[in-house]
Every structure is written in C-alpha cells, then in structure tokens.
Design a protein around this motif. Sequence first.
Motif, PDB file in Angstrom:
ATOM      1  N   ILE A   1      35.134  43.008  53.398  1.00 16.28           N
ATOM      2  CA  ILE A   1      34.419  43.336  54.472  1.00 16.28           C
ATOM      3  C   ILE A   1      34.953  44.803  55.128  1.00 16.28           C
ATOM      4  O   ILE A   1      34.118  45.344  55.627  1.00 16.28           O
ATOM      5  CB  ILE A   1      34.877  42.053  55.667  1.00 16.28           C
ATOM      6  CG1 ILE A   1      34.087  40.766  55.152  1.00 16.28           C
ATOM      7  CG2 ILE A   1      34.463  42.583  56.974  1.00 16.28           C
ATOM      8  CD1 ILE A   1      34.532  39.593  55.991  1.00 16.28           C
ATOM      9  N   SER A   2      36.127  45.183  54.871  1.00 15.97           N
ATOM     10  CA  SER A   2      36.750  46.536  55.368  1.00 15.97           C
ATOM     11  C   SER A   2      35.918  47.448  54.436  1.00 15.97           C
ATOM     12  O   SER A   2      35.207  48.538  55.165  1.00 15.97           O
ATOM     13  CB  SER A   2      37.948  46.790  55.039  1.00 15.97           C
ATOM     14  OG  SER A   2      38.299  46.734  53.679  1.00 15.97           O
ATOM     15  N   GLY A   3      35.378  47.343  53.271  1.00 17.95           N
ATOM     16  CA  GLY A   3      34.720  48.256  52.411  1.00 17.95           C
ATOM     17  C   GLY A   3      33.093  48.459  52.971  1.00 17.95           C
ATOM     18  O   GLY A   3      32.679  49.379  53.216  1.00 17.95           O
ATOM     19  N   ALA A   4      32.475  47.284  53.129  1.00 22.92           N
ATOM     20  CA  ALA A   4      31.317  47.235  53.773  1.00 22.92           C
ATOM     21  C   ALA A   4      31.176  47.783  55.219  1.00 22.92           C
ATOM     22  O   ALA A   4      30.195  48.233  55.645  1.00 22.92           O
ATOM     23  CB  ALA A   4      30.933  45.554  53.827  1.00 22.92           C
ATOM     24  N   ALA A   5      32.516  47.596  55.839  1.00 24.87           N
ATOM     25  CA  ALA A   5      32.328  48.007  57.340  1.00 24.87           C
ATOM     26  C   ALA A   5      32.279  49.481  57.315  1.00 24.87           C
ATOM     27  O   ALA A   5      31.423  50.116  58.218  1.00 24.87           O
ATOM     28  CB  ALA A   5      33.593  47.552  58.168  1.00 24.87           C
ATOM     29  N   ILE A   6      32.917  50.135  56.388  1.00 25.74           N
ATOM     30  CA  ILE A   6      32.944  51.686  56.154  1.00 25.74           C
ATOM     31  C   ILE A   6      31.450  52.139  55.694  1.00 25.74           C
ATOM     32  O   ILE A   6      31.037  53.116  56.068  1.00 25.74           O
ATOM     33  CB  ILE A   6      33.988  51.956  55.021  1.00 25.74           C
ATOM     34  CG1 ILE A   6      35.291  51.922  55.573  1.00 25.74           C
ATOM     35  CG2 ILE A   6      33.872  53.554  54.825  1.00 25.74           C
ATOM     36  CD1 ILE A   6      36.336  51.975  54.617  1.00 25.74           C
ATOM     37  N   LEU A   7      30.753  51.349  54.922  1.00 24.96           N
ATOM     38  CA  LEU A   7      29.593  51.773  54.386  1.00 24.96           C
ATOM     39  C   LEU A   7      28.472  51.527  55.864  1.00 24.96           C
ATOM     40  O   LEU A   7      27.777  52.438  55.687  1.00 24.96           O
ATOM     41  CB  LEU A   7      29.168  50.949  53.234  1.00 24.96           C
ATOM     42  CG  LEU A   7      29.700  51.169  51.743  1.00 24.96           C
ATOM     43  CD1 LEU A   7      29.311  50.175  50.855  1.00 24.96           C
ATOM     44  CD2 LEU A   7      29.415  52.572  51.468  1.00 24.96           C
ATOM     45  N   VAL A   8      28.575  50.445  56.409  1.00 24.65           N
ATOM     46  CA  VAL A   8      27.728  50.382  57.396  1.00 24.65           C
ATOM     47  C   VAL A   8      27.816  51.460  58.601  1.00 24.65           C
ATOM     48  O   VAL A   8      26.898  51.902  59.177  1.00 24.65           O
ATOM     49  CB  VAL A   8      28.039  48.795  58.513  1.00 24.65           C
ATOM     50  CG1 VAL A   8      27.389  48.919  59.660  1.00 24.65           C
ATOM     51  CG2 VAL A   8      27.528  47.793  57.295  1.00 24.65           C
TER      52      VAL A   8
ATOM     53  N   ILE B   1      26.364  43.628  49.496  1.00 23.31           N
ATOM     54  CA  ILE B   1      26.720  43.408  48.126  1.00 23.31           C
ATOM     55  C   ILE B   1      28.120  43.591  48.046  1.00 23.31           C
ATOM     56  O   ILE B   1      29.036  42.707  47.476  1.00 23.31           O
ATOM     57  CB  ILE B   1      25.933  44.569  46.945  1.00 23.31           C
ATOM     58  CG1 ILE B   1      24.455  43.967  47.037  1.00 23.31           C
ATOM     59  CG2 ILE B   1      26.469  44.486  45.845  1.00 23.31           C
ATOM     60  CD1 ILE B   1      23.771  44.945  46.189  1.00 23.31           C
ATOM     61  N   ASP B   2      28.672  44.477  48.655  1.00 23.92           N
ATOM     62  CA  ASP B   2      30.127  44.757  48.604  1.00 23.92           C
ATOM     63  C   ASP B   2      30.897  43.574  49.308  1.00 23.92           C
ATOM     64  O   ASP B   2      32.156  43.152  48.674  1.00 23.92           O
ATOM     65  CB  ASP B   2      30.582  46.266  49.266  1.00 23.92           C
ATOM     66  CG  ASP B   2      32.120  46.551  49.241  1.00 23.92           C
ATOM     67  OD1 ASP B   2      32.433  46.293  48.113  1.00 23.92           O
ATOM     68  OD2 ASP B   2      32.696  46.954  50.214  1.00 23.92           O
ATOM     69  N   ALA B   3      30.500  43.046  50.369  1.00 26.08           N
ATOM     70  CA  ALA B   3      31.384  42.039  51.185  1.00 26.08           C
ATOM     71  C   ALA B   3      31.013  40.874  50.443  1.00 26.08           C
ATOM     72  O   ALA B   3      31.803  40.115  50.467  1.00 26.08           O
ATOM     73  CB  ALA B   3      30.198  42.150  52.517  1.00 26.08           C
ATOM     74  N   VAL B   4      30.068  40.587  49.567  1.00 28.37           N
ATOM     75  CA  VAL B   4      29.611  39.266  48.875  1.00 28.37           C
ATOM     76  C   VAL B   4      30.270  39.337  47.667  1.00 28.37           C
ATOM     77  O   VAL B   4      31.165  38.526  47.366  1.00 28.37           O
ATOM     78  CB  VAL B   4      28.349  38.934  48.853  1.00 28.37           C
ATOM     79  CG1 VAL B   4      28.128  37.791  47.914  1.00 28.37           C
ATOM     80  CG2 VAL B   4      27.648  38.820  50.160  1.00 28.37           C
ATOM     81  N   LEU B   5      30.282  40.540  46.747  1.00 24.93           N
ATOM     82  CA  LEU B   5      30.853  40.426  45.420  1.00 24.93           C
ATOM     83  C   LEU B   5      32.317  40.838  45.470  1.00 24.93           C
ATOM     84  O   LEU B   5      32.968  40.291  44.331  1.00 24.93           O
ATOM     85  CB  LEU B   5      29.823  41.590  44.601  1.00 24.93           C
ATOM     86  CG  LEU B   5      28.676  40.752  44.328  1.00 24.93           C
ATOM     87  CD1 LEU B   5      27.842  41.878  43.346  1.00 24.93           C
ATOM     88  CD2 LEU B   5      28.510  39.567  43.782  1.00 24.93           C
ATOM     89  N   VAL B   6      32.949  41.714  46.233  1.00 21.67           N
ATOM     90  CA  VAL B   6      34.095  41.891  45.851  1.00 21.67           C
ATOM     91  C   VAL B   6      35.164  40.776  45.876  1.00 21.67           C
ATOM     92  O   VAL B   6      35.893  40.875  45.202  1.00 21.67           O
ATOM     93  CB  VAL B   6      34.730  43.204  46.779  1.00 21.67           C
ATOM     94  CG1 VAL B   6      36.104  43.313  46.957  1.00 21.67           C
ATOM     95  CG2 VAL B   6      33.889  44.545  46.662  1.00 21.67           C
ATOM     96  N   PRO B   7      35.027  39.929  47.064  1.00 21.87           N
ATOM     97  CA  PRO B   7      36.007  38.754  46.826  1.00 21.87           C
ATOM     98  C   PRO B   7      35.653  37.926  45.946  1.00 21.87           C
ATOM     99  O   PRO B   7      36.870  37.501  45.188  1.00 21.87           O
ATOM    100  CB  PRO B   7      35.570  37.913  48.428  1.00 21.87           C
ATOM    101  CG  PRO B   7      34.814  39.005  49.072  1.00 21.87           C
ATOM    102  CD  PRO B   7      34.353  39.820  48.185  1.00 21.87           C
ATOM    103  N   LYS B   8      34.633  37.848  45.314  1.00 25.03           N
ATOM    104  CA  LYS B   8      34.343  37.014  43.916  1.00 25.03           C
ATOM    105  C   LYS B   8      34.849  37.543  42.898  1.00 25.03           C
ATOM    106  O   LYS B   8      35.517  36.937  42.158  1.00 25.03           O
ATOM    107  CB  LYS B   8      32.890  36.724  43.844  1.00 25.03           C
ATOM    108  CG  LYS B   8      32.276  36.105  44.833  1.00 25.03           C
ATOM    109  CD  LYS B   8      32.734  34.731  44.983  1.00 25.03           C
ATOM    110  CE  LYS B   8      31.826  33.836  46.230  1.00 25.03           C
ATOM    111  NZ  LYS B   8      32.545  32.553  46.292  1.00 25.03           N
TER     112      LYS B   8
END
Length: 68
Positions: A23-30, A51-58
């Motif tokens: 989520i932190s990576g996705a927040a930066i992109l947003v 994609i970053d918010a969903v796939l990175v944890p997996k």
Amino acid sequence: MSAANSTQEHPFENPLYRYAVGISGAAILVFIAVFYLEGLLRYLVLGLAVIDAVLVPKILEKTIEAAE
C-alpha cells in the motif's frame, strides 16, 4: 549474527507488514499520478498502483513460503 537472525521472526511473515509495503508503494504512485501527471499516463500509473497494492503482498507471501 546469523544465530540472532535465525531466532527472530522474519518481518514478511506478518501479513500487516506485507500489506503495508504494497500500500505504501501504491500510495506513492497515486500521489505522483494525481499531482504530476495528466491524461492517459495518469491512468496507467494509477493502474500500476492498483497492481502494486494487490500483487506485492502476494509475492512477498510466496517468497516466505518458498524460504521455509
């Protein structure tokens, strides 16, 4: 030092940490998409954020499972 690391739990074993990384990576992109980009590029970067918010944890979960 390796003996101390073997007794500690790896941070990626905690699901909260895995999702926080994604989520932190996705927040930066947003943030970048909303304040610095426009048009089609904005939507592409927002798609990458999802994609970053969903796939990175997996991916981090699979990495821990493979390490064990």
